[in-house]
Design a protein around this motif. Structure first.
Motif, PDB file in Angstrom:
ATOM      1  N   VAL A 310       0.831  -1.214   0.000  1.00 18.29           N
ATOM      2  CA  VAL A 310       0.000   0.000   0.000  1.00 18.29           C
ATOM      3  C   VAL A 310       0.859   1.254   0.000  1.00 18.29           C
ATOM      4  O   VAL A 310       0.449   2.294  -0.505  1.00 18.29           O
ATOM      5  CB  VAL A 310      -0.963  -0.027   1.203  1.00 18.29           C
ATOM      6  N   GLY A 311       2.057   1.161   0.577  1.00 23.23           N
ATOM      7  CA  GLY A 311       2.944   2.319   0.610  1.00 23.23           C
ATOM      8  C   GLY A 311       2.830   3.141   1.872  1.00 23.23           C
ATOM      9  O   GLY A 311       3.725   3.928   2.190  1.00 23.23           O
ATOM     10  N   VAL A 312       1.721   2.989   2.612  1.00 20.64           N
ATOM     11  CA  VAL A 312       1.539   3.629   3.916  1.00 20.64           C
ATOM     12  C   VAL A 312       1.092   2.540   4.884  1.00 20.64           C
ATOM     13  O   VAL A 312       0.627   1.473   4.473  1.00 20.64           O
ATOM     14  CB  VAL A 312       0.493   4.765   3.862  1.00 20.64           C
ATOM     15  N   PRO A 313       1.216   2.766   6.187  1.00 18.95           N
ATOM     16  CA  PRO A 313       0.849   1.726   7.145  1.00 18.95           C
ATOM     17  C   PRO A 313      -0.634   1.364   7.098  1.00 18.95           C
ATOM     18  O   PRO A 313      -1.496   2.239   6.933  1.00 18.95           O
ATOM     19  CB  PRO A 313       1.211   2.337   8.496  1.00 18.95           C
ATOM     20  N   VAL A 314      -0.909   0.080   7.262  1.00 18.12           N
ATOM     21  CA  VAL A 314      -2.278  -0.425   7.362  1.00 18.12           C
ATOM     22  C   VAL A 314      -2.374  -1.288   8.611  1.00 18.12           C
ATOM     23  O   VAL A 314      -1.565  -2.202   8.804  1.00 18.12           O
ATOM     24  CB  VAL A 314      -2.679  -1.261   6.131  1.00 18.12           C
ATOM     25  N   ILE A 315      -3.355  -0.996   9.453  1.00 19.50           N
ATOM     26  CA  ILE A 315      -3.642  -1.829  10.623  1.00 19.50           C
ATOM     27  C   ILE A 315      -5.015  -2.440  10.427  1.00 19.50           C
ATOM     28  O   ILE A 315      -5.997  -1.730  10.181  1.00 19.50           O
ATOM     29  CB  ILE A 315      -3.564  -1.009  11.925  1.00 19.50           C
ATOM     30  N   GLN A 401       2.433   6.762  14.942  1.00 21.53           N
ATOM     31  CA  GLN A 401       3.882   6.618  15.117  1.00 21.53           C
ATOM     32  C   GLN A 401       4.522   5.960  13.903  1.00 21.53           C
ATOM     33  O   GLN A 401       5.637   6.325  13.499  1.00 21.53           O
ATOM     34  CB  GLN A 401       4.174   5.793  16.375  1.00 21.53           C
ATOM     35  N   TRP A 402       3.829   5.008  13.324  1.00 18.71           N
ATOM     36  CA  TRP A 402       4.363   4.305  12.157  1.00 18.71           C
ATOM     37  C   TRP A 402       4.432   5.246  10.963  1.00 18.71           C
ATOM     38  O   TRP A 402       5.406   5.247  10.213  1.00 18.71           O
ATOM     39  CB  TRP A 402       3.473   3.109  11.844  1.00 18.71           C
ATOM     40  N   ILE A 407       8.028   4.155  13.442  1.00 20.70           N
ATOM     41  CA  ILE A 407       8.139   3.296  14.627  1.00 20.70           C
ATOM     42  C   ILE A 407       7.103   2.196  14.484  1.00 20.70           C
ATOM     43  O   ILE A 407       5.895   2.439  14.562  1.00 20.70           O
ATOM     44  CB  ILE A 407       7.898   4.099  15.921  1.00 20.70           C
ATOM     45  N   ALA A 408       7.562   0.986  14.261  1.00 21.14           N
ATOM     46  CA  ALA A 408       6.647  -0.126  13.991  1.00 21.14           C
ATOM     47  C   ALA A 408       5.918  -0.539  15.268  1.00 21.14           C
ATOM     48  O   ALA A 408       6.522  -0.600  16.347  1.00 21.14           O
ATOM     49  CB  ALA A 408       7.411  -1.304  13.420  1.00 21.14           C
ATOM     50  N   PRO A 409       4.632  -0.839  15.176  1.00 18.45           N
ATOM     51  CA  PRO A 409       3.895  -1.297  16.357  1.00 18.45           C
ATOM     52  C   PRO A 409       4.264  -2.725  16.719  1.00 18.45           C
ATOM     53  O   PRO A 409       4.838  -3.463  15.914  1.00 18.45           O
ATOM     54  CB  PRO A 409       2.431  -1.198  15.907  1.00 18.45           C
ATOM     55  N   PRO A 410       3.917  -3.134  17.941  1.00 21.28           N
ATOM     56  CA  PRO A 410       4.245  -4.508  18.345  1.00 21.28           C
ATOM     57  C   PRO A 410       3.440  -5.521  17.527  1.00 21.28           C
ATOM     58  O   PRO A 410       2.364  -5.224  17.013  1.00 21.28           O
ATOM     59  CB  PRO A 410       3.824  -4.543  19.819  1.00 21.28           C
ATOM     60  N   ARG A 411       3.989  -6.703  17.419  1.00 19.91           N
ATOM     61  CA  ARG A 411       3.283  -7.816  16.780  1.00 19.91           C
ATOM     62  C   ARG A 411       2.575  -8.628  17.850  1.00 19.91           C
ATOM     63  O   ARG A 411       3.158  -8.919  18.899  1.00 19.91           O
ATOM     64  CB  ARG A 411       4.252  -8.705  16.009  1.00 19.91           C
ATOM     65  N   ALA A 412       1.325  -8.969  17.581  1.00 23.19           N
ATOM     66  CA  ALA A 412       0.556  -9.759  18.532  1.00 23.19           C
ATOM     67  C   ALA A 412       0.216 -11.118  17.941  1.00 23.19           C
ATOM     68  O   ALA A 412      -0.042 -11.235  16.736  1.00 23.19           O
ATOM     69  CB  ALA A 412      -0.730  -9.024  18.918  1.00 23.19           C
TER      70      ALA A 412
END
Length: 516
Positions: A310-315, A401-402, A407-412
């Motif tokens: 996507v080029g940008v963060p996706v949650i 933050q990403w 700054i990458a978020p934690p992996r769950a």
């Protein structure tokens, strides 16, 4: 050509400082406006906007913050609420394959409404705008993003923008206040006898077209970034103070956002040289919505389904109510610069939470609009009180933050599944998933699904532990508070819980009355 391509060298470069980026957006928008008249099939660059729409004793916005089941006084919170009408020309598209977007019907006039909540003082504004396509699954606008995460938006100084995103919700607005919403229109450009205007059902009619939402979403974002005199995010300055736009979609509009990401977003980037949205939060949806109301549903094995590059963060967030329905949508997390992706499955959570009704239109307004008041209880009891906000507040911070600082978020861990069924612990709660003290220091068994009317099947409910079990697990209040505090501290240290939210969880534990 689907989207307008800019002349050579007219590009918006992400590496620019904020002021330079804003100036570049203004140049892009100007060039789009100058050239769009010569391209009948191209997207309109910037919509026309009127407002704020006056609020009187006789007329207020549907879903206004002070007219919800739990009213909010935004003035006391330092915020302003404003409603605008947005008009423009939108294409209706076909999406035959990944990477290809065809214009089905060009330049269709529309008018929709946009509801904005923002800090009154520009000094309080974080620069972040959460842009939510309002969920229409109950046949009216639900501001689920605000309901879930207004506490985090308010404490961070974020703004929220809600877009009426489907004709059925527009019809509700007109029933609620015919005079206020007379200008709204999602008219189908095709006659009912046109072979391309297919027979439809459910909440969709041939007189309107659901597929206008994609260009509406783009054009609202362009307006929020623009120096247009109607843009409230200028704060009386020359340029918009908007720095980061985060698109937010939940359930049906989560599927809308899926489609926008995979079908529309690449062409927007191609047109203006960088994304309009700095990140996407797709909630409780397992795949894209049809690109227009005559398009077929997208099959589970269709290559258009995965979110990638996507080029940008996706949650991507799923609740305990629906993660099994969309288990085929599970994708591996990625930190690759062009493919930043996280998936979270919230252990214990319900899809249709009470929050969406607490901070949704008050029952009197729903009745005035001719809509049923959704139930707060199902056959098993009240809708689950599980606090989805813990995960969604954290997700907003992670996304910001990403996008801003990489700054990458934690992996769950995902919820554990064996032979198509969840693995349960000794208390009947799921193993794995995004954790919280509610499942790690439990006082109830949390179910994601219930029975009953409306959306009870995804509302969820809890089964409180017996007094004997509670006292075995936590002999005293101090024991319980100590266990909750330890869980909160661990989750905050791991990055899975915001410290401010964790403090609230501890306060709740301190006020518990199991031993009285």
């Amino acid at each position: 050509m689907v989207f307008l391509r800019l002349p050579v060298n007219v590009r918006c470069v992400p590496a620019f400082a904020t002021s330079m980026r804003q100036a570049c957006y203004l140049l892009c928008l100007a060039m789009l406006a100058l050239t769009s008249n010569s391209h009948a099939d191209d997207i309109a660059a910037l919509p026309q906007v009127s407002g704020p729409v006056p609020v009187t004793a006789q007329s207020h916005p549907f879903g206004a913050a002070d007219h919800t089941l739990r009213p909010q006084n935004l003035t006391d919170l330092g915020y302003i609420e404003e409603e605008f009408f947005v008009s423009g020309l939108a294409n209706v598209y076909d999406w035959p394959e990944r990477g290809r977007l065809d214009v089905r019907t060009a330049q269709t006039p529309y008018t929709t409404r946009v509801l904005i909540r923002r800090p009154a003082d520009s000094a309080r504004f974080s620069g972040n705008i959460v842009v939510e396509m309002l969920n229409p699954s109950n046949l009216f606008d639900l501001n689920i993003g605000w309901a879930m995460s207004h506490t985090q938006m308010l404490r961070n100084g974020d703004a929220w923008v809600g877009i009426t995103a489907k004709p059925i919700a527009m019809n509700t607005l007109k029933q609620f206040d015919a005079g206020r919403y007379a200008a709204l229109s999602w008219a189908n450009p095709l006659a009912a006898t046109d072979p391309q205007n297919c027979e439809v059902g459910g909440d969709t009619t041939q007189a309107t077209e659901n597929g206008l939402i994609w260009d509406i979403h783009t054009q609202v974002a362009m307006w929020l970034r623009s120096a247009d005199s109607t843009n409230p995010f200028r704060y009386h300055q020359a340029a918009s103070a908007a720095q980061q736009l985060y698109a937010w979609g939940y359930s049906q509009t989560g599927s809308f956002l899926y489609t926008y990401i995979n079908a529309i977003h690449p062409h927007v980037v191609d047109a203006i040289g960088e994304p309009l949205f700095d990140g996407f939060l797709v909630a409780v949806s397992s795949g894209p919505a049809p690109i227009n109301q005559c398009a077929d549903r997208i099959a589970r094995d269709d290559p258009r389904r995965p979110i990638k590059n996507v080029g940008v963060p996706v949650i991507h967030v799923m609740s305990q109510s629906d993660y099994l329905f969309g288990i085929e949508s599970r994708q591996p997390d990625s930190d690759a610069p062009g493919d930043r992706f996280r998936r979270y499955e919230i252990a214990g959570s319900g899809h249709a939470s009470p929050d969406e009704l607490y901070w949704g239109p008050k029952p009197a307004d729903l009745i005035q609009a001719g809509r049923a008041v959704p139930p707060l209880a199902c056959n098993e009891g009240p809708r689950s009180r599980f606090p989805n906000k813990l995960a969604f507040n954290a997700a907003l911070v992670w996304l910001d933050q990403w996008a801003r600082d990489d700054i990458a978020p934690p992996r769950a861990e995902l919820i554990q599944v064996v032979d198509g069924q969840p693995v349960l612990d000794e208390h009947g709660n799921v193993v794995g998933g995004l954790r919280s003290p509610y499942v790690d220091v439990p006082t109830s068994t949390w179910n994601g699904n219930s029975t009953g009317e409306s959306f009870c099947r995804i509302a969820g409910h809890e089964i409180p532990f017996s007094q004997d079990k509670l006292t075995r697990l936590y002999p005293t209040r101090a024991d319980y508070v100590d266990a909750v505090t330890a869980s909160v501290n661990e989750l905050v240290a791991q990055g899975f819980l915001l410290a401010a939210d964790g403090a609230g969880v501890i306060r709740e534990a301190e006020q518990s009355d199991f031993w009285e």
